[in-house]
Scaffold this motif. Sequence first.
Motif, PDB file in Angstrom:
ATOM      1  N   MET A 131       0.797  -1.122  -0.086  1.00 43.74           N
ATOM      2  CA  MET A 131       0.004   0.026  -0.074  1.00 43.74           C
ATOM      3  C   MET A 131       0.833   1.189   0.080  1.00 43.74           C
ATOM      4  O   MET A 131       1.770   1.220   0.675  1.00 43.74           O
ATOM      5  CB  MET A 131      -1.020   0.061   1.199  1.00 43.74           C
ATOM      6  N   ASN A 168      -3.037   5.512   1.111  1.00 43.66           N
ATOM      7  CA  ASN A 168      -4.048   4.050   1.462  1.00 43.66           C
ATOM      8  C   ASN A 168      -3.670   3.631   2.713  1.00 43.66           C
ATOM      9  O   ASN A 168      -4.570   3.356   3.710  1.00 43.66           O
ATOM     10  CB  ASN A 168      -3.570   3.139   0.507  1.00 43.66           C
ATOM     11  N   GLN A 198      -6.660   3.817   5.876  1.00 42.17           N
ATOM     12  CA  GLN A 198      -6.890   2.570   6.665  1.00 42.17           C
ATOM     13  C   GLN A 198      -6.638   2.842   8.237  1.00 42.17           C
ATOM     14  O   GLN A 198      -7.267   2.209   8.981  1.00 42.17           O
ATOM     15  CB  GLN A 198      -5.946   1.433   6.346  1.00 42.17           C
ATOM     16  N   THR A 257      -8.926  -3.805  10.989  1.00 35.94           N
ATOM     17  CA  THR A 257      -8.917  -2.949   9.736  1.00 35.94           C
ATOM     18  C   THR A 257      -7.860  -3.441   8.759  1.00 35.94           C
ATOM     19  O   THR A 257      -7.907  -3.936   7.850  1.00 35.94           O
ATOM     20  CB  THR A 257      -9.012  -1.695   9.809  1.00 35.94           C
ATOM     21  N   PHE A 258      -6.757  -3.623   9.373  1.00 34.83           N
ATOM     22  CA  PHE A 258      -5.542  -3.870   8.655  1.00 34.83           C
ATOM     23  C   PHE A 258      -5.481  -5.276   7.889  1.00 34.83           C
ATOM     24  O   PHE A 258      -5.063  -5.632   7.185  1.00 34.83           O
ATOM     25  CB  PHE A 258      -4.158  -3.267   9.140  1.00 34.83           C
ATOM     26  N   LYS A 267      -8.008  -7.230   7.320  1.00 38.73           N
ATOM     27  CA  LYS A 267      -8.925  -7.401   6.233  1.00 38.73           C
ATOM     28  C   LYS A 267      -8.103  -6.582   4.953  1.00 38.73           C
ATOM     29  O   LYS A 267      -8.740  -7.218   3.882  1.00 38.73           O
ATOM     30  CB  LYS A 267     -10.314  -6.217   6.545  1.00 38.73           C
ATOM     31  N   VAL A 268      -7.324  -5.691   4.973  1.00 34.39           N
ATOM     32  CA  VAL A 268      -6.724  -5.408   3.668  1.00 34.39           C
ATOM     33  C   VAL A 268      -5.598  -6.357   3.644  1.00 34.39           C
ATOM     34  O   VAL A 268      -5.204  -6.739   2.499  1.00 34.39           O
ATOM     35  CB  VAL A 268      -6.270  -3.912   3.954  1.00 34.39           C
ATOM     36  N   PRO A 323      -6.855 -10.992   3.966  1.00 38.41           N
ATOM     37  CA  PRO A 323      -8.258 -10.989   4.069  1.00 38.41           C
ATOM     38  C   PRO A 323      -8.675 -12.506   4.474  1.00 38.41           C
ATOM     39  O   PRO A 323      -9.889 -12.559   5.073  1.00 38.41           O
ATOM     40  CB  PRO A 323      -8.622 -10.592   2.607  1.00 38.41           C
TER      41      PRO A 323
END
Length: 287
Positions: A1, A5, A9, A255-256, A258-259, A262
């Motif tokens: 990223m 980005n 996030q 949050t991180f 899921k990025v 996943p």
Amino acid sequence: MDLANVLIQLLNSVQYGLLLFMLAAGLTLIFGIMGVVNLAHGSFYMLGAYLAWSLSTLTGSLTLAILLGAVLSIIFGLALEWLLFRHFYKRDHLDQVLLTFGLIYIFEELRSILWGDDVHGVTIPDLLSASIPLTDNLSYPVYRLFMSGVCIALALGLYWMISRTRLGMKIRAGAFNRDMAESLGINIKLIHAVVFALGVGLAAVAGMIAAPVASVYPNMGSQVLIMCFVVVVIGGIGSVRGALISALLVGLVDTFGKVLLPSMAGMLVYMLMAAVLLWKPEGLFKQ
């Protein structure tokens, strides 16, 4: 990223963590001070979301809907504590679990009768509908910053009330030694009612400010309840400071995760909880 980005996030994780804190703070206060295991806490979040939708539809203003909804939720919390919860303070935790588990079904049925089973959207006010550009093709919604600002303001207000006011002194005294506090003339029943109403109000406000982003739908309280208990367990049962730090940590990991991972996103938060409990079984901050 790239850096933009990462920043987006990071802002998302802080906003999600602060929202979790508003829910977990009420849950940890109710358990830490009143000794009540409240499985119906997620229903108060759902109540707030539906109040935001119905009141904003009636008044045409989300801000007015949040203010009215906060007052109504506190009144509802006072009534619920007086009718039900005060009779279970000295009962076994199993009785409390059965009561609050039953309340989940009651609230869901009442929600279905009053508002139906459709998914609803809440319109973001025009003043907060803009976005802040970060790069040529990336921007961040102003409303999410507003959500974070509201959560921070309420967190500071909660800290000030508990640490710096006479009411907070009575709350801390009742949590530390109820019998001694009563012998000194503190009305513990009134303190418990205030704490419970405060917990309901925090959860409802969290639902109201989250409604434009997360939408309003059936069983939405059940989804956040598990995450709230994770936050409370990691932070330490009864610790508001622990709930804040734990909520921000959970928001960051979720949050991180899921990025970046996943396929493992659903496990990471629970792996974090397991690691913390192996290191400190009582949570990060003991009450």
